[in-house]
Design a protein around this motif. Structure first.
Motif, mmCIF file in Angstrom:
data_model
loop_
_atom_site.group_PDB
_atom_site.id
_atom_site.type_symbol
_atom_site.label_atom_id
_atom_site.label_comp_id
_atom_site.label_asym_id
_atom_site.label_seq_id
_atom_site.Cartn_x
_atom_site.Cartn_y
_atom_site.Cartn_z
ATOM 1 N N ILE A 91 36.030 15.384 26.043
ATOM 2 C CA ILE A 91 35.189 14.166 27.050
ATOM 3 C C ILE A 91 33.898 14.678 27.714
ATOM 4 O O ILE A 91 32.888 13.889 27.539
ATOM 5 C CB ILE A 91 35.975 13.405 28.266
ATOM 6 C CG1 ILE A 91 36.642 14.311 28.751
ATOM 7 C CG2 ILE A 91 37.100 12.774 27.344
ATOM 8 C CD1 ILE A 91 36.764 13.660 30.035
ATOM 9 N N THR A 147 43.284 12.759 30.488
ATOM 10 C CA THR A 147 43.139 10.709 29.751
ATOM 11 C C THR A 147 44.757 11.069 29.758
ATOM 12 O O THR A 147 45.165 11.848 29.212
ATOM 13 C CB THR A 147 42.001 10.666 28.928
ATOM 14 O OG1 THR A 147 42.753 11.774 27.661
ATOM 15 C CG2 THR A 147 40.547 11.275 29.156
ATOM 16 N N SER A 205 34.516 2.935 31.410
ATOM 17 C CA SER A 205 34.293 4.007 30.395
ATOM 18 C C SER A 205 35.409 3.690 29.318
ATOM 19 O O SER A 205 36.636 2.897 29.245
ATOM 20 C CB SER A 205 34.744 5.025 31.231
ATOM 21 O OG SER A 205 34.401 6.145 30.081
ATOM 22 N N ILE A 207 36.162 6.142 27.993
ATOM 23 C CA ILE A 207 37.469 6.934 27.687
ATOM 24 C C ILE A 207 38.341 6.838 28.858
ATOM 25 O O ILE A 207 38.010 6.285 29.692
ATOM 26 C CB ILE A 207 36.790 8.563 28.558
ATOM 27 C CG1 ILE A 207 35.559 8.695 27.150
ATOM 28 C CG2 ILE A 207 37.724 9.415 28.610
ATOM 29 C CD1 ILE A 207 34.803 9.010 27.774
ATOM 30 N N SER A 209 41.842 6.548 30.726
ATOM 31 C CA SER A 209 42.536 6.971 32.218
ATOM 32 C C SER A 209 43.190 6.747 32.907
ATOM 33 O O SER A 209 43.355 5.118 32.901
ATOM 34 C CB SER A 209 41.378 8.714 32.442
ATOM 35 O OG SER A 209 40.454 7.973 32.979
ATOM 36 N N ASN A 238 30.749 4.414 26.744
ATOM 37 C CA ASN A 238 30.577 5.643 26.499
ATOM 38 C C ASN A 238 29.667 6.864 26.982
ATOM 39 O O ASN A 238 29.277 7.233 26.344
ATOM 40 C CB ASN A 238 31.112 6.364 25.149
ATOM 41 C CG ASN A 238 32.531 7.825 24.599
ATOM 42 O OD1 ASN A 238 31.768 8.750 25.463
ATOM 43 N ND2 ASN A 238 32.967 7.586 24.134
#
Length: 332
Positions: A91, A147, A205, A207, A209, A238
């Motif tokens: 990431i 994540t 984001s 990503i 998590s 991102n």
């Protein structure tokens, strides 16, 4: 060593040390009997008996007839601790030193650990692979960048104490966790501009998590509680590996025309966003040590809170995992 050991004896000794280290055994604690050891390992009774005799001759265990065997010392432990910080290479696209947030965090942890007289190592992992053999050589492992795609099962193979920084897994009850809470910082931002009917563009984001989900929830809750009359818009970006893919961000800026842009921002986007807008925009990203306006963490204060807890937990591996929360601040 009292005498040269065969590879099988070395292997069994290594396995026992791993087991005892993971269990948090200390000097004076009772260890398994010969029969119990043969049940969880693939070694013969002859090898087990000889290995325990060698450990006794080396002053590591004490065997008492009718009472069992006890640890006298723990060779895997040292007066100084070996602490490693590992980041998720999947990431952090340009490497950890291409990300100012992570860079300053690494510097703060390293400074604190070394100043306390301990050893520090920096490493990386991916969602599907972790350097367990390196982690096993350390006393404490700090992981950041976890994540939903990161395999938690990999962590169960290490004997080191595991601590999760910032990005904490939903099922992280077996590990120490050190989170940063941005709820108060969001509330302070909305309170600061309450009644001005501003437009807020929050950059969430891509990503995924548990931390990312929680920050978005805190943002929405703070908006409803502190400035419900303002308008918000949320888009996904991102900020790590999609830095140059800004078409969607450009459209949001020109069409929504926000007064405030906040959330997950790459450092290169600040000037770009300002250039796209026909009015002055307030930009607030997540940051460390208040390099500019935004949601900030004082790393010296944060690390001074964390490290003593890590050290204390290392002295007693049987204690409950730490769950620590640090409140970020809003710097307008």
């Amino acid at each position: 060593m009292s005498k040269k050991l065969s590879p099988r004896h070395l292997n069994l000794r290594y396995d026992l040390f791993r087991r005892w280290k993971t269990a948090g055994l200390r000097a004076g604690d009772k260890i398994e009997s010969q029969n119990e050891i043969t049940k969880f390992c693939d070694f013969s009774m002859i090898t087990v008996t000889k290995t325990l005799k060698d450990l006794e001759a080396d002053g590591i265990i004490r065997r008492q007839v009718g009472k069992g065997s006890f640890l006298i010392k723990t060779p895997w432990a040292a007066a100084h601790q070996r602490i490693g910080l590992f980041y998720n290479r999947d990431i952090v696209g340009g490497g950890i030193f291409d990300n100012s947030f992570y860079t300053r965090m690494v510097i703060a942890v390293e400074k604190g650990v070394v100043s306390d007289g301990h050893e520090f190592i920096l490493g990386s992992f991916t969602n599907n692979s972790m350097p367990i053999h390196i982690m096993d050589a350390l006393d404490s492992v700090i992981l950041t960048g976890m994540t939903e795609e990161t395999s938690e099962k990999l962590l169960k193979d290490t004997t080191s104490q595991v601590s999760l920084f910032i990005d904490v897994l939903r099922q992280a009850e077996n590990f120490n966790s050190f989170r940063i809470d941005f709820g108060d910082a969001f509330a302070n931002m909305f309170q600061n501009f309450n009644g001005m009917s501003l437009r807020y563009l929050y950059l969430d984001s891509e990503i995924s998590s548990a931390e990312q989900v929680l920050r978005l929830k805190k943002f929405k809750d703070s908006h409803q509680k502190n400035d419900p009359g303002s308008e918000i818009n949320i888009i996904s970006v991102n900020q790590e590996i999609g830095v140059n893919n800004t078409a969607f961000l450009h459209s949001a800026i020109t069409e929504f025309r926000p007064d405030v842009v906040c959330g997950y921002l790459h450092r290169d986007w600040h000037e770009t966003i300002s250039g796209w807008s026909h009015k002055k925009i307030k930009i607030y990203g997540f940051q460390i040590d208040a390099l500019r306006p935004g949601f900030s963490v004082d790393t010296d204060k944060w690390i001074r809170q964390i490290l003593p807890l890590l050290y204390e937990n290392l002295t007693n591996r049987k204690s409950c995992p730490i769950n620590h929360i640090y409140n970020a601040s809003f710097n307008p």
